[in-house]
Write an enzyme that holds these catalytic residues in place. Structure first.
Site, PDB file in Angstrom:
ATOM      1  N   SER A 129       0.862  -1.187   0.000  1.00  0.00           N
ATOM      2  CA  SER A 129       0.000   0.000   0.000  1.00  0.00           C
ATOM      3  C   SER A 129       0.900   1.239   0.000  1.00  0.00           C
ATOM      4  CB  SER A 129      -0.954  -0.029   1.201  1.00  0.00           C
ATOM      5  OG  SER A 129      -1.842   1.066   1.168  1.00  0.00           O
TER       6      SER A 129
ATOM      7  N   HIS B 213      -2.533  -1.144  -3.466  1.00  0.00           N
ATOM      8  CA  HIS B 213      -3.701  -0.276  -3.321  1.00  0.00           C
ATOM      9  C   HIS B 213      -3.547   0.924  -4.243  1.00  0.00           C
ATOM     10  CE1 HIS B 213      -4.289  -1.908   1.048  1.00  0.00           C
ATOM     11  NE2 HIS B 213      -4.722  -2.756   0.131  1.00  0.00           N
TER      12      HIS B 213
ATOM     13  N   ASP C 119      -4.580  -4.705   5.890  1.00  0.00           N
ATOM     14  CA  ASP C 119      -4.898  -5.555   4.747  1.00  0.00           C
ATOM     15  C   ASP C 119      -3.714  -6.465   4.432  1.00  0.00           C
ATOM     16  OD1 ASP C 119      -6.402  -6.567   2.622  1.00  0.00           O
ATOM     17  OD2 ASP C 119      -5.651  -5.065   1.214  1.00  0.00           O
TER      18      ASP C 119
END
Length: 354
Positions: free
Chosen positions: A168, A194, A290
């Site tokens: 991310s 992401h 995540d």
């Protein structure tokens, strides 16, 4: 009077965006806008006067280009910078260059209904600013292209081996550092970063020019091949699946997981099911959690798993959560990950069919 709030300076030539960013930031109890600037030249003086913790910077501006300003800033006074970008091909390419120069992350401005759209992003923008304030900004040293360096030795293995990566905040550059040294006949790599739709194609094209392996945005149903890296398209979950003796990619637009689509957990979960001990799972820099649960599933399925260490992360969020969950077998510096992947792929010998 001193304040523990995160001090933010907003730089944008649009008065509307400056106003919206101020509203969003000032609505949070732990941050405040200390100044706004219509261009980098005004911002330069305000940085000296206000000493902000985080800078939000429009990608395209008059008087001085946002990239030129960012490059000078990261060379002379490295600080956390959050880019504000348009959802255009040009905007995505400039944003990726900004991340390469040291920007922590970016917000993509909505194409329609900017006021409503930006206000809907309030929670996301606030989280990004918090992550940026905790990040490790660093000046980017010029490096020779990877193709000028000797590649890592390719492991002797079957096409069953597959490397699975999730990232991310800070991930675009971390992924580049992992992929660039890989040999042309490396095991296949699947990556969830992401990133909104419209940016992943530019990201894949940029990496493809820098790497020996082929890098592309993933397409539903395509076969997974050695020597190729596949980037999950923005706004789509990516899964590793089986079709007979082959691996294939599956994309779907199911609801976000952990507030993300694509989600790292979705990819890791599918790799645990479809590849098991033939997979190598890697969790890189990023905010949030995540990927932690999915990496643990991969480890439990027999996969080798590793997390990027705190020192080399821009934001030590996702790797920390994975480590705390017991999901990572090893924790190593970013610079050591490519060699570790090739060594591990070879050490496991000829892959076992699941």
């Amino acid at each position: 009077m001193t304040s523990n709030k995160i001090k933010v300076l907003c730089v944008d030539d649009s008065a509307l965006i400056r106003d919206l960013m101020s509203k969003i930031i000032d609505s949070q109890p732990d941050m405040e806008v200390v100044a706004t600037a219509p261009d980098p030249l005004v911002a330069r003086d305000l940085i000296k006067r206000t000493n902000p913790d985080v800078l939000t910077l429009d990608v395209e501006m008059p008087r001085m280009d946002g990239l030129d300003f960012l490059e000078r800033l990261m060379r002379l006074r490295p600080m956390p910078v959050l880019m504000v970008s348009s959802l255009t091909q040009k905007g995505s390419e400039i944003t990726l260059r900004a991340l390469e120069l040291g920007a922590v992350d970016f917000v993509a401005k909505p194409e329609m209904g900017i006021r409503e759209g930006m206000l809907e992003y309030t929670e996301m923008i606030a989280d990004m600013i918090r992550a940026a304030a905790r990040s490790r900004p660093r000046a980017v040293a010029k490096q020779p292209p990877a193709k000028d360096k000797a590649p890592l030795k390719a492991p002797l293995l079957s096409s069953e081996k597959v490397i699975i990566i999730g990232a991310s905040t800070g991930g675009t550059e971390a992924i580049r550092h992992v992929l660039e040294p890989l040999p042309a006949n490396s095991p296949a790599v699947l990556i969830t970063q992401h990133m909104p739709g419209g940016f992943t194609k530019s990201f894949a094209e940029r990496l493809d020019k820098l790497c020996r392996i082929s890098v592309k945005e993933a397409v539903d149903g395509e076969r997974v091949l050695p020597g190729h890296a596949y980037i999950a398209p923005g706004d789509w979950h990516m899964k590793l699946a089986r079709s007979g003796a082959n691996y294939v990619i599956r994309l779907d637009d199911a609801p976000p997981v952990n507030r993300h689509r694509p989600s790292v957990d979705v990819l890791f979960h599918s790799a645990a099911q479809s590849a098991g001990r033939n997979a190598i799972g890697v969790i890189l820099t990023g905010m949030g959690r995540d990927g932690a649960a999915g990496l643990l599933e991969m480890r439990q399925a027999g996969s080798y798993t590793l997390a990027q260490d705190e020192e080399s992360c821009v934001v030590f969020g996702m790797p920390r959560e994975a480590i705390v969950a017991g999901a990572a077998i090893d924790t190593i510096a970013l610079s050591e990950i490519p060699a570790a992947l090739m060594k591990r792929a070879e050490a496991s010998g000829r892959a076992q069919r699941v």
